[in-house]
Write a protein that holds these residues in place. Structure first.
Motif, PDB file in Angstrom:
ATOM      1  N   SER A  53     -59.229  75.880  64.915  1.00 59.96           N
ATOM      2  CA  SER A  53     -58.740  77.245  64.720  1.00 59.96           C
ATOM      3  C   SER A  53     -57.244  77.289  65.035  1.00 59.96           C
ATOM      4  O   SER A  53     -56.755  76.546  65.883  1.00 59.96           O
ATOM      5  N   LEU A  54     -56.548  78.173  64.336  1.00 60.26           N
ATOM      6  CA  LEU A  54     -55.095  78.290  64.529  1.00 60.26           C
ATOM      7  C   LEU A  54     -54.740  79.656  65.123  1.00 60.26           C
ATOM      8  O   LEU A  54     -55.442  80.647  64.898  1.00 60.26           O
ATOM      9  N   ILE A 102     -47.251  78.956  64.306  1.00 64.15           N
ATOM     10  CA  ILE A 102     -48.717  78.921  64.277  1.00 64.15           C
ATOM     11  C   ILE A 102     -49.153  77.561  64.800  1.00 64.15           C
ATOM     12  O   ILE A 102     -48.669  76.523  64.324  1.00 64.15           O
ATOM     13  N   PHE A 103     -50.066  77.571  65.776  1.00 64.61           N
ATOM     14  CA  PHE A 103     -50.413  76.345  66.499  1.00 64.61           C
ATOM     15  C   PHE A 103     -51.906  76.313  66.813  1.00 64.61           C
ATOM     16  O   PHE A 103     -52.595  77.336  66.734  1.00 64.61           O
ATOM     17  N   THR A 104     -52.378  75.150  67.208  1.00 67.59           N
ATOM     18  CA  THR A 104     -53.725  75.067  67.764  1.00 67.59           C
ATOM     19  C   THR A 104     -53.733  75.789  69.115  1.00 67.59           C
ATOM     20  O   THR A 104     -52.668  76.071  69.695  1.00 67.59           O
ATOM     21  N   TYR A 105     -54.945  76.072  69.622  1.00 73.87           N
ATOM     22  CA  TYR A 105     -55.082  76.927  70.812  1.00 73.87           C
ATOM     23  C   TYR A 105     -54.233  76.446  71.985  1.00 73.87           C
ATOM     24  O   TYR A 105     -53.471  77.225  72.573  1.00 73.87           O
ATOM     25  N   GLU A 106     -54.375  75.183  72.340  1.00 73.96           N
ATOM     26  CA  GLU A 106     -53.693  74.672  73.546  1.00 73.96           C
ATOM     27  C   GLU A 106     -52.186  74.708  73.419  1.00 73.96           C
ATOM     28  O   GLU A 106     -51.477  75.007  74.379  1.00 73.96           O
ATOM     29  N   ILE A 107     -51.691  74.380  72.230  1.00 78.13           N
ATOM     30  CA  ILE A 107     -50.243  74.381  72.028  1.00 78.13           C
ATOM     31  C   ILE A 107     -49.723  75.814  72.050  1.00 78.13           C
ATOM     32  O   ILE A 107     -48.704  76.107  72.689  1.00 78.13           O
ATOM     33  N   THR A 113     -46.925  80.453  77.706  1.00 81.55           N
ATOM     34  CA  THR A 113     -46.625  80.264  79.131  1.00 81.55           C
ATOM     35  C   THR A 113     -45.168  79.868  79.343  1.00 81.55           C
ATOM     36  O   THR A 113     -44.487  80.407  80.234  1.00 81.55           O
ATOM     37  N   GLN A 114     -44.671  78.953  78.520  1.00 78.47           N
ATOM     38  CA  GLN A 114     -43.280  78.506  78.656  1.00 78.47           C
ATOM     39  C   GLN A 114     -42.312  79.672  78.450  1.00 78.47           C
ATOM     40  O   GLN A 114     -41.356  79.840  79.222  1.00 78.47           O
ATOM     41  N   VAL A 129     -47.068  86.673  73.108  1.00 78.51           N
ATOM     42  CA  VAL A 129     -48.536  86.693  73.071  1.00 78.51           C
ATOM     43  C   VAL A 129     -49.041  85.785  71.952  1.00 78.51           C
ATOM     44  O   VAL A 129     -48.253  85.333  71.096  1.00 78.51           O
ATOM     45  N   MET A 130     -50.337  85.496  71.977  1.00 77.40           N
ATOM     46  CA  MET A 130     -50.936  84.732  70.868  1.00 77.40           C
ATOM     47  C   MET A 130     -52.120  85.503  70.305  1.00 77.40           C
ATOM     48  O   MET A 130     -52.756  86.290  71.018  1.00 77.40           O
ATOM     49  N   GLU A 131     -52.393  85.311  69.011  1.00 80.51           N
ATOM     50  CA  GLU A 131     -53.568  85.918  68.384  1.00 80.51           C
ATOM     51  C   GLU A 131     -54.148  84.923  67.393  1.00 80.51           C
ATOM     52  O   GLU A 131     -53.425  84.109  66.800  1.00 80.51           O
ATOM     53  N   LYS A 132     -55.473  84.988  67.218  1.00 84.80           N
ATOM     54  CA  LYS A 132     -56.124  84.076  66.290  1.00 84.80           C
ATOM     55  C   LYS A 132     -55.623  84.338  64.875  1.00 84.80           C
ATOM     56  O   LYS A 132     -55.482  85.505  64.469  1.00 84.80           O
ATOM     57  N   ALA A 133     -55.288  83.273  64.164  1.00 83.35           N
ATOM     58  CA  ALA A 133     -54.843  83.426  62.771  1.00 83.35           C
ATOM     59  C   ALA A 133     -56.069  83.536  61.866  1.00 83.35           C
ATOM     60  O   ALA A 133     -57.155  83.088  62.233  1.00 83.35           O
TER      61      ALA A 133
END
Ligand code: TYC
Length: 135
Positions: A53-54, A102-107, A113-114, A129-133
């Motif tokens: 998932s991205l 757009i990245f994988t979850y961990e990245i 965080t950075q 923030v991040m959201e599921k693509a």
């Protein structure tokens, strides 16, 4: 090619590196002393590699973070050149939020965080923030 003559009631697995064939003898002891040939079953095993998932990493507008700091963040953590970073920053400034990448979850989680740590250290209220693509 080892599927020569003595198999009955079998499924034939297509060859190819993505298909693993699980082979087991059927009948077991029941085959001993019977007139028919030994029976084997070949079962196709679905390849189970799935695309990850991205997640979109977004930054949000605020009234206090300097434009230059946002550009620096985009260059430092998202490998944008000055022109691309400026475009994204202005998009966020005018529309309220914008996509950094757009990245994988961990990245994606690491980027968020950075950015948040970097902004907090400089006492800027920048939010990331991040959201599921989709798909
Ligand atoms: N709105 C800010 C200003 O006028 C600039 C800014 C742009 C802040 C993008 C945050 O994600 C942001 N200084």
């Amino acid at each position: 090619m080892f599927l020569a003559t003595s198999f009955r009631n079998h499924l034939v697995a297509a060859s190819g590196e993505q298909i693993a064939a699980a082979i087991r003898m059927t009948g077991g002891a029941q085959n001993i002393g019977t007139s028919g040939p030994a029976t084997s079953t070949i079962t196709k095993v679905k390849p189970k590699t799935k695309r990850p998932s991205l997640y979109r990493v977004l930054i949000l507008n605020d009234d206090y973070t300097p434009m230059e700091f946002v550009i620096l963040v985009l260059e430092k953590f998202f490998q944008k050149d000055a022109e691309a970073a400026t475009k994204i920053m202005l998009h966020v400034h005018h529309h309220g939020l914008g996509e950094c990448g757009i990245f994988t979850y961990e990245i994606a989680e690491t980027k968020v965080t950075q950015v948040m740590d970097f902004a907090r250290k400089r006492q800027h209220p920048l939010q990331c923030v991040m959201e599921k693509a989709n798909a």
